[in-house]
Design a protein around this motif. Structure first.
Motif, short mmCIF file in Angstrom:
data_model
loop_
_atom_site.label_atom_id
_atom_site.label_comp_id
_atom_site.label_asym_id
_atom_site.label_seq_id
_atom_site.Cartn_x
_atom_site.Cartn_y
_atom_site.Cartn_z
N GLU B 167 0.84 -1.20 0.00
CA GLU B 167 0.00 0.00 0.00
C GLU B 167 0.88 1.25 0.00
OE1 GLU B 167 -3.32 0.60 -0.09
OE2 GLU B 167 -2.99 2.73 0.23
N ASN B 168 0.53 2.23 -0.83
CA ASN B 168 1.37 3.44 -0.83
C ASN B 168 0.54 4.72 -0.81
OD1 ASN B 168 0.42 3.50 -3.38
ND2 ASN B 168 2.37 3.06 -4.38
N GLN B 169 -0.70 4.61 -0.39
CA GLN B 169 -1.51 5.84 -0.30
C GLN B 169 -1.92 6.13 1.14
OE1 GLN B 169 -4.62 5.43 -3.33
NE2 GLN B 169 -3.73 7.27 -4.24
N HIS B 170 -2.47 5.13 1.78
CA HIS B 170 -2.97 5.34 3.13
C HIS B 170 -2.17 4.48 4.10
CE1 HIS B 170 -6.28 7.56 1.41
NE2 HIS B 170 -6.48 6.56 0.59
N LEU B 171 -1.30 5.10 4.84
CA LEU B 171 -0.43 4.37 5.75
C LEU B 171 -0.56 4.94 7.17
CD1 LEU B 171 2.63 4.17 3.37
CD2 LEU B 171 1.32 2.21 4.21
N PRO B 172 -0.23 4.14 8.16
CA PRO B 172 -0.29 4.65 9.53
C PRO B 172 1.01 5.36 9.92
CG PRO B 172 0.23 2.34 9.56
CD PRO B 172 0.11 2.72 8.11
N ARG B 173 0.99 6.01 11.05
CA ARG B 173 2.25 6.52 11.62
C ARG B 173 3.06 5.33 12.07
NH1 ARG B 173 -0.28 11.53 14.57
NH2 ARG B 173 0.05 13.02 12.89
N VAL B 174 4.30 5.27 11.65
CA VAL B 174 5.13 4.12 12.01
C VAL B 174 6.42 4.61 12.67
CG1 VAL B 174 4.19 2.72 10.12
CG2 VAL B 174 6.31 3.98 9.76
N ASP B 175 7.07 3.67 13.36
CA ASP B 175 8.34 4.02 14.04
C ASP B 175 9.56 3.67 13.20
OD1 ASP B 175 7.10 4.88 16.56
OD2 ASP B 175 6.49 2.78 16.71
N TYR B 176 9.45 2.52 12.49
CA TYR B 176 10.62 2.03 11.74
C TYR B 176 10.20 1.64 10.33
CZ TYR B 176 12.17 1.56 16.57
OH TYR B 176 12.46 1.80 17.88
N LEU B 177 11.16 1.75 9.45
CA LEU B 177 10.89 1.44 8.05
C LEU B 177 11.85 0.37 7.53
CD1 LEU B 177 9.09 2.35 5.66
CD2 LEU B 177 10.83 4.03 5.09
#
Lengths: 217, 232
Positions: B167-177
């Motif tokens: 998914e590249n439109q609606h993502l959550p706040r994340v800590d690590y990638l």
């Protein structure tokens, strides 16, 4: 075995041999060990152990009620092993090719298509069963009749839904019965040897073992 | 609490997937193209698949849950009520959360896949797990549901959450990638610093970067804030 025609013929010959006598079944079992991947054909099919276990149970009942359970077990187990070999050794499209080759482009195509779709359904069902086991594990649900019954119902329901969707799809694409297929079969050297060897178990099954040794002398 | 991939390698069909790294508490986004091996890695992380070599170490992790991509794969109940009960939850609040109130007695297959996904996510996100693995949590959802789901995932504060998605439109706040690049799992770092090195980043993020604008995180609110930012 790559040639589906030889594979079918061989499996029929060996199944008849196995059904006729224990000697024929044992000879067919030796053929199975020599010419097939052996135990790997069972490992690939999740249904194999179930059917073998069921056969063993029936044999035990026959034996306990005074019948020849051992003979039944040996003959039926070998027939099942041959069936699992035929199932695992097939390639997609084999049954369609074979059916069209045998019965023509009208009825042959319909039978072949139904067979291919059924086999595909079995694979889907097997995959769903595996997924259901994962779901049970994730939810920490114990396997038992009460827990399996709803899942089995869901799997059957999904198979019916899938069949209906496939039927609609075929109708939308214009399928009305029969179709064009040019059957193609490839054969390797080992196919002929394996098929020819399948006659030996049939000889063992037809002739008493003692007679064979007299003939050999 | 941590999950560690120790030089894992797994062959899948015609290519090899490999990965190494430590997943600390927090939300980890593992991005990768379709067919890059995300589901395989998710299964390995959940302990449902064994890598061909290497191993997975878990430290201080008790409860583990994997949300599989297709919600019907989780079904074990013949009604919505029994399905929710199989998650050890009360039906009413979960159905309300999934936007399916009053449908306790309905057959799960009477729902669309999107509705089933909503129900499944409502069940999963109503519980707390030490390790929660979400394989494509946004699939089959419409834009509004994707945003709502992203918000709910982004609000998880406890344990380790792994999100495997393309998914590249609606993502959550994340800590690590993390990113799967050429069949190898690579740790890009903490967000927002890691966003710069994200190779297959969402197009909106790439456009912002071209303008020299760097969002603080990946949620729609963060992207909008960055897009509307008048100065840094």
């Amino acid at each position: 075995m790559q040639d589906a025609r030889l594979r079918l013929l061989t499996v029929i010959i060996l199944s008849v041999a196995s059904f006729m006598s224990v000697a024929g079944a044992l000879a067919a079992f030796i053929w199975w060990i020599i010419f097939t991947p052996g135990i790997r054909t069972i490992a690939k099919s999740p249904f194999a152990l179930f059917f073998l276990g069921f056969t063993a149970s029936v044999s035990a009942v026959i034996w306990l009620t005074g019948g020849d359970g051992i003979s039944y077990l040996v003959r039926m187990a070998v027939i099942l092993l041959l069936a699992f070999y035929a199932y695992t050794d097939r390639a997609p499209g084999d049954f369609l090719d074979l059916s069209v080759w045998l019965f023509g482009k009208k009825i042959g195509f319909d039978i072949g298509l139904a067979a291919e779709m059924s086999l595909q359904g079995m694979e889907v069902l097997s995959d769903e069963a595996r997924r259901t086991r994962v779901a049970f594990r994730l939810k920490a649900i114990k396997f038992g009749f009460r827990s399996i019954a709803p899942s089995a119902g869901l799997m059957i329901y999904s198979q019916f839904a899938r069949a209906e969707e496939q039927a609609d799809l075929l109708a939308v694409r214009g399928y009305r019965g029969g179709g064009m297929v040019c059957p193609q079969f490839t054969r390797v050297k080992g196919d002929v040897i394996a098929s020819t060897s399948a006659i030996l178990p049939l000889i063992f099954a037809i002739m008493p073992v003692g007679d064979i040794f007299i003939l050999l002398q | 609490m941590e999950l560690e991939f120790v030089d894992i390698r797994v062959e899948r069909d015609y290519f090899l997937i490999q990965g190494a790294g430590i997943f600390a508490p927090g939300i980890h986004l593992v991005s990768g193209r379709v067919g890059s091996g995300k589901t395989t890695l998710a299964m390995i992380a959940a302990g449902l698949k064994t890598p061909d070599s290497g191993r997975v170490k878990r430290h201080g992790i008790g409860s583990v849950m994997l949300s599989m991509q297709f919600p019907e794969q989780h079904l074990t109940g013949s009604t919505l009520e029994s399905e929710i009960a199989s998650w050890h939850l009360q039906p009413c609040p979960v159905l309300a959360l999934a936007g399916l109130p009053g449908r306790e007695k309905d057959d799960p297959f009477s729902l669309s896949r999107g509705e089933l996904k909503r129900l499944h996510l409502a069940c999963i996100l109503s519980r707390r797990f030490d390790l929660l693995i979400l394989d494509e949590p946004f699939s089959a959802l419409d834009c509004r549901e994707k945003m709502a789901t992203a918000d709910r995932i982004g609000s998880i504060r406890a344990g380790i959450t792994l999100i495997f998605t393309h998914e590249n439109q609606h993502l959550p706040r994340v800590d690590y990638l993390w990113e799967i690049r050429e069949s190898a799992l690579e740790f890009l770092g903490s967000v927002p610093d890691a966003l710069v090195g994200w190779k297959n980043k969402p197009s909106v993020l790439a456009d912002l970067h071209k303008r020299g604008v760097y969002p603080k995180n990946l949620s729609t609110a963060d992207i909008l804030e960055a897009a509307c930012r008048t100065h840094d």
